[in-house]
Design a protein around this motif. Structure first.
Motif, mmCIF file in Angstrom:
data_model
loop_
_atom_site.group_PDB
_atom_site.id
_atom_site.type_symbol
_atom_site.label_atom_id
_atom_site.label_comp_id
_atom_site.label_asym_id
_atom_site.label_seq_id
_atom_site.Cartn_x
_atom_site.Cartn_y
_atom_site.Cartn_z
ATOM 1 N N GLU A 1 43.498 62.531 19.581
ATOM 2 C CA GLU A 1 43.275 62.203 21.047
ATOM 3 C C GLU A 1 42.194 61.252 21.251
ATOM 4 O O GLU A 1 40.992 61.461 20.763
ATOM 5 N N LEU A 2 42.464 60.131 21.952
ATOM 6 C CA LEU A 2 41.570 59.104 21.754
ATOM 7 C C LEU A 2 41.113 58.802 23.279
ATOM 8 O O LEU A 2 41.929 59.024 24.152
ATOM 9 N N GLU A 3 40.035 58.245 23.338
ATOM 10 C CA GLU A 3 39.677 57.850 24.539
ATOM 11 C C GLU A 3 40.107 56.419 24.964
ATOM 12 O O GLU A 3 39.932 55.484 24.090
ATOM 13 N N LEU A 4 40.627 56.089 26.215
ATOM 14 C CA LEU A 4 41.051 54.765 26.416
ATOM 15 C C LEU A 4 40.077 54.412 27.869
ATOM 16 O O LEU A 4 40.221 54.991 28.752
ATOM 17 N N ALA A 5 39.220 53.521 27.582
ATOM 18 C CA ALA A 5 38.108 52.896 28.614
ATOM 19 C C ALA A 5 38.931 51.722 29.241
ATOM 20 O O ALA A 5 39.200 50.897 28.503
ATOM 21 N N THR A 6 38.949 51.686 30.522
ATOM 22 C CA THR A 6 39.571 50.637 31.466
ATOM 23 C C THR A 6 38.109 49.705 32.048
ATOM 24 O O THR A 6 38.240 49.542 33.373
ATOM 25 N N ASP A 7 37.200 49.652 31.199
ATOM 26 C CA ASP A 7 35.846 48.758 31.665
ATOM 27 C C ASP A 7 36.500 47.516 32.153
ATOM 28 O O ASP A 7 37.312 46.827 31.474
ATOM 29 N N ARG A 8 35.726 47.292 33.229
ATOM 30 C CA ARG A 8 36.244 45.711 33.704
ATOM 31 C C ARG A 8 36.335 44.588 32.811
ATOM 32 O O ARG A 8 37.081 43.773 32.524
ATOM 33 N N ALA A 9 35.317 44.341 31.978
ATOM 34 C CA ALA A 9 35.207 43.337 31.060
ATOM 35 C C ALA A 9 35.997 43.558 29.802
ATOM 36 O O ALA A 9 36.888 42.482 29.576
ATOM 37 N N ALA A 10 36.602 44.480 29.135
ATOM 38 C CA ALA A 10 37.694 44.754 28.224
ATOM 39 C C ALA A 10 38.949 44.310 28.815
ATOM 40 O O ALA A 10 39.905 43.829 28.258
ATOM 41 N N VAL A 11 39.135 44.903 30.072
ATOM 42 C CA VAL A 11 40.521 44.515 30.530
ATOM 43 C C VAL A 11 40.626 43.165 30.976
ATOM 44 O O VAL A 11 41.698 42.552 30.689
ATOM 45 N N ALA A 12 39.677 42.638 31.435
ATOM 46 C CA ALA A 12 39.535 41.060 31.642
ATOM 47 C C ALA A 12 39.934 40.380 30.406
ATOM 48 O O ALA A 12 40.752 39.299 30.208
ATOM 49 N N ALA A 13 39.310 40.809 29.263
ATOM 50 C CA ALA A 13 39.463 39.962 28.113
ATOM 51 C C ALA A 13 40.846 40.054 27.411
ATOM 52 O O ALA A 13 41.461 39.213 26.916
ATOM 53 N N PHE A 14 41.610 41.499 27.808
ATOM 54 C CA PHE A 14 42.817 41.677 27.490
ATOM 55 C C PHE A 14 43.750 40.782 27.961
ATOM 56 O O PHE A 14 44.792 40.219 27.553
ATOM 57 N N ALA A 15 43.540 40.708 29.409
ATOM 58 C CA ALA A 15 44.465 39.955 30.343
ATOM 59 C C ALA A 15 44.199 38.475 29.962
ATOM 60 O O ALA A 15 45.267 37.724 29.983
ATOM 61 N N ALA A 16 43.082 37.993 29.800
ATOM 62 C CA ALA A 16 42.755 36.544 29.290
ATOM 63 C C ALA A 16 43.658 36.182 27.877
ATOM 64 O O ALA A 16 44.247 35.188 27.826
ATOM 65 N N LEU B 1 46.360 37.631 27.017
ATOM 66 C CA LEU B 1 47.669 37.634 27.567
ATOM 67 C C LEU B 1 47.980 36.207 28.102
ATOM 68 O O LEU B 1 49.370 36.115 28.385
ATOM 69 N N GLY B 2 47.158 35.490 28.536
ATOM 70 C CA GLY B 2 47.255 34.392 29.326
ATOM 71 C C GLY B 2 47.368 34.704 30.693
ATOM 72 O O GLY B 2 47.881 33.646 31.830
ATOM 73 N N ALA B 3 46.924 35.738 31.340
ATOM 74 C CA ALA B 3 46.860 36.119 32.775
ATOM 75 C C ALA B 3 45.547 35.457 33.478
ATOM 76 O O ALA B 3 44.720 35.093 32.771
ATOM 77 N N PRO B 4 45.604 35.360 34.822
ATOM 78 C CA PRO B 4 44.452 34.751 35.486
ATOM 79 C C PRO B 4 43.290 35.589 35.100
ATOM 80 O O PRO B 4 43.286 36.739 34.897
ATOM 81 N N ALA B 5 42.048 35.052 35.345
ATOM 82 C CA ALA B 5 40.924 35.509 34.837
ATOM 83 C C ALA B 5 40.585 36.743 35.752
ATOM 84 O O ALA B 5 40.029 37.645 35.377
ATOM 85 N N GLU B 6 40.950 36.823 37.017
ATOM 86 C CA GLU B 6 40.692 37.802 38.234
ATOM 87 C C GLU B 6 42.209 38.381 38.434
ATOM 88 O O GLU B 6 42.848 37.610 39.111
ATOM 89 N N PRO B 7 42.478 39.580 37.880
ATOM 90 C CA PRO B 7 43.756 39.965 38.279
ATOM 91 C C PRO B 7 43.957 40.176 39.808
ATOM 92 O O PRO B 7 43.109 40.444 40.566
ATOM 93 N N VAL B 8 45.162 40.127 40.330
ATOM 94 C CA VAL B 8 45.466 40.456 41.581
ATOM 95 C C VAL B 8 46.402 41.648 41.785
ATOM 96 O O VAL B 8 47.461 41.555 41.085
ATOM 97 N N PRO B 9 46.145 42.614 42.561
ATOM 98 C CA PRO B 9 44.881 42.961 43.027
ATOM 99 C C PRO B 9 43.612 43.151 41.996
ATOM 100 O O PRO B 9 43.883 43.615 40.609
ATOM 101 N N ALA B 10 42.579 43.085 42.420
ATOM 102 C CA ALA B 10 41.229 43.166 41.468
ATOM 103 C C ALA B 10 41.407 44.400 40.536
ATOM 104 O O ALA B 10 40.747 44.554 39.665
ATOM 105 N N GLU B 11 41.951 45.396 41.270
ATOM 106 C CA GLU B 11 41.776 46.702 40.584
ATOM 107 C C GLU B 11 42.993 47.002 39.443
ATOM 108 O O GLU B 11 43.018 48.216 39.215
ATOM 109 N N LEU B 12 43.854 46.036 39.208
ATOM 110 C CA LEU B 12 45.101 46.187 38.579
ATOM 111 C C LEU B 12 44.781 46.245 37.083
ATOM 112 O O LEU B 12 44.167 45.321 36.661
ATOM 113 N N VAL B 13 44.950 47.216 36.053
ATOM 114 C CA VAL B 13 44.835 47.118 34.748
ATOM 115 C C VAL B 13 46.257 46.628 34.208
ATOM 116 O O VAL B 13 47.209 47.174 34.574
ATOM 117 N N PRO B 14 46.374 45.443 33.527
ATOM 118 C CA PRO B 14 47.821 45.264 33.067
ATOM 119 C C PRO B 14 48.567 46.577 32.430
ATOM 120 O O PRO B 14 47.878 47.094 31.691
#
Length: 139
Positions: free
Chosen positions: A14-29, A31-44
């Motif tokens: 049973e693992l913890e998954l953290a959706t911290d803003r910096a980690a999510v932004a790095a993941f999105a980047a 993948l080639g996604a825009p630096a700031e997801p739209v909407p800003a609260e969207l986790v890929p």
């Protein structure tokens, strides 16, 4: 993806998954996604799949590969999204695996992001893995 008769799974953790803003932004980047997801609260949508790189999961996969002197080859993946993940939250992900009865060189790795209600999942995802054995003898 997880109904009646869905047996044969062996738990990993049973693992913890953290959706911290910096980690999510790095993941999105990555993948080639825009630096700031739209909407800003969207986790890929595929972000939860990152739990498969947790040391406990990788150790289990390494053990399974070593049993057959095989290399792990990621063959396919699939996702079921019941609800999006929210930014800056902590989720629990149940990770398990099972062999394929009909193919000893195949296994499935599964992750399920738990919801707040017992027995509910926000997301479910799987990776189909081939245990590739090099059967050629070295010269």
């Amino acid at each position: 993806m997880g109904g009646a008769g869905d047996t044969g799974w062996t738990g990993i953790a049973e693992l913890e998954l953290a959706t911290d803003r910096a980690a999510v932004a790095a993941f999105a980047a990555a993948l080639g996604a825009p630096a700031e997801p739209v909407p800003a609260e969207l986790v890929p949508a595929t972000y939860a799949f990152t739990v498969f790189s947790h040391p406990k999961v990788l150790a289990q996969l390494a053990d399974l590969a070593a049993e057959r002197a095989a290399a792990l080859v990621h063959q396919a993946q699939d996702f079921v999204f019941h609800a999006p993940l929210q930014m800056d939250r902590r989720y629990t992900v149940a990770v398990d695996w099972k062999r394929h009865e009909e193919r000893a060189d195949r296994l499935t790795l599964r992750g399920r992001v738990r919801g707040e209600t017992e027995g509910t999942f926000l997301q479910e995802f799987r990776a189909e893995i081939v245990l590739f054995e090099n059967r050629e003898r070295a010269p």
